[in-house]
Design a protein around this motif. Sequence first.
Motif, PDB file in Angstrom:
ATOM      1  N   ARG A  84       0.837  -1.203   0.000  1.00 41.40           N
ATOM      2  CA  ARG A  84       0.000   0.000   0.000  1.00 41.40           C
ATOM      3  C   ARG A  84       0.873   1.254   0.000  1.00 41.40           C
ATOM      4  N   LEU A  85       0.477   2.203  -0.829  1.00 38.26           N
ATOM      5  CA  LEU A  85       1.251   3.432  -0.984  1.00 38.26           C
ATOM      6  C   LEU A  85       1.412   4.175   0.337  1.00 38.26           C
ATOM      7  N   LYS A  86       0.337   4.263   1.107  1.00 38.05           N
ATOM      8  CA  LYS A  86       0.417   4.994   2.377  1.00 38.05           C
ATOM      9  C   LYS A  86       1.458   4.378   3.307  1.00 38.05           C
ATOM     10  N   ASP A  87       1.511   3.048   3.362  1.00 37.85           N
ATOM     11  CA  ASP A  87       2.487   2.381   4.229  1.00 37.85           C
ATOM     12  C   ASP A  87       3.907   2.716   3.785  1.00 37.85           C
ATOM     13  N   LYS A  88       4.136   2.725   2.474  1.00 42.59           N
ATOM     14  CA  LYS A  88       5.463   3.041   1.954  1.00 42.59           C
ATOM     15  C   LYS A  88       5.830   4.489   2.247  1.00 42.59           C
ATOM     16  N   MET A  89       4.849   5.389   2.108  1.00 42.93           N
ATOM     17  CA  MET A  89       5.105   6.802   2.403  1.00 42.93           C
ATOM     18  C   MET A  89       5.471   6.997   3.860  1.00 42.93           C
ATOM     19  N   ARG A 103       8.349  15.821  10.023  1.00 45.20           N
ATOM     20  CA  ARG A 103       7.912  14.438   9.814  1.00 45.20           C
ATOM     21  C   ARG A 103       6.505  14.214  10.365  1.00 45.20           C
ATOM     22  N   TYR A 104       6.221  14.810  11.503  1.00 41.39           N
ATOM     23  CA  TYR A 104       4.883  14.673  12.094  1.00 41.39           C
ATOM     24  C   TYR A 104       3.831  15.257  11.152  1.00 41.39           C
ATOM     25  N   ASP A 105       4.122  16.448  10.623  1.00 43.92           N
ATOM     26  CA  ASP A 105       3.178  17.086   9.698  1.00 43.92           C
ATOM     27  C   ASP A 105       2.974  16.226   8.451  1.00 43.92           C
ATOM     28  N   LEU A 106       4.058  15.647   7.933  1.00 38.71           N
ATOM     29  CA  LEU A 106       3.956  14.802   6.748  1.00 38.71           C
ATOM     30  C   LEU A 106       3.146  13.538   7.029  1.00 38.71           C
ATOM     31  N   HIS A 107       3.385  12.925   8.197  1.00 36.26           N
ATOM     32  CA  HIS A 107       2.599  11.745   8.568  1.00 36.26           C
ATOM     33  C   HIS A 107       1.110  12.082   8.646  1.00 36.26           C
TER      34      HIS A 107
END
Length: 221
Positions: A84-89, A103-107
Motif C-alpha cells: 500500500r502506498l500509504k504504508d510506503k510513504m 515528519r509529524y506534519d507529513l505523517h
Amino acid sequence: SYPKADVLNEALNSARVEETDLRVPKILEVSCLDGKWAIRKEYIEGTPLDVLIKQHPEREDEYLSLFVDIQMEINSKRVPMLPRLKDKMHARISASGYPQAVRYDLHMRVDGLPKHNKLCHGDLSPSNVIMTADGGHYIIDWAHATQGNASADTARAYLNFILQGQDEIAEKYLKLYCEKTGTDIRYVQGFLPIVAATYPKRHHEKEAEFLSRWVNVVDWQ
C-alpha cells in the motif's frame, strides 16, 4: 550492488503487474551472478518516450498526451497484492532526515489522504515508456509499484520533469493530466510535499535542497 531484498521485491512487483493486461516486459529469471543478484527480463526493442520528445520537439504535445493516456491506463488497474502506498510513504518519511515536527506534519498529511487502491507506478517518467515500431508501448521499471492514490504518481512525474530541468513540460503535463482526468490541480499540488519527502536518498546536494523546499511548502492557495 542492490540488496537482495530490493531485487527480489522488484521481481515480485513486476510479476504481479504482469497479471494485468498492461504491456510490461516479462520476468524470465532471478539469479545470483558472482554474488550479485540479477533479474533477467524480456527484451523490448523500441525507443524511450523521453528520447522521442527530445528528437521531435514539434510533437511534444502529442507525446505528452500519450504519456497521460498511458498513466490513466496504469491507474485504472487493480493489483491487490502490491504494497500500500500509504504504508510506503510512512516508512520513507520516518526514515528521512527531516526534523521531527516536519515528519509529524507529513505523517498527518498522509493519514488525511483519500483511500484509493489504484495501481501506482511509483516512478512515472517518459523514460519508463518504451515505444515500439508498431506504435505500441511497454511500461518498464516497476520497482516502486504500489496500490494507492493516482495523484501521487502525477506529483512524482511532475517533480521528475522539474528535476530534469524541464519546468515548462512539467507545467504542461500537470495541466493536461488535470484536464483529462477532471482533477483539481490544487488536489495534485497537495501531494507534492509528501512525494518530495519520499524520494530515495540518491540525489545530488542541489537536488536534495530542491526537494527540501517542496517538503516545506505549507499549503497551496
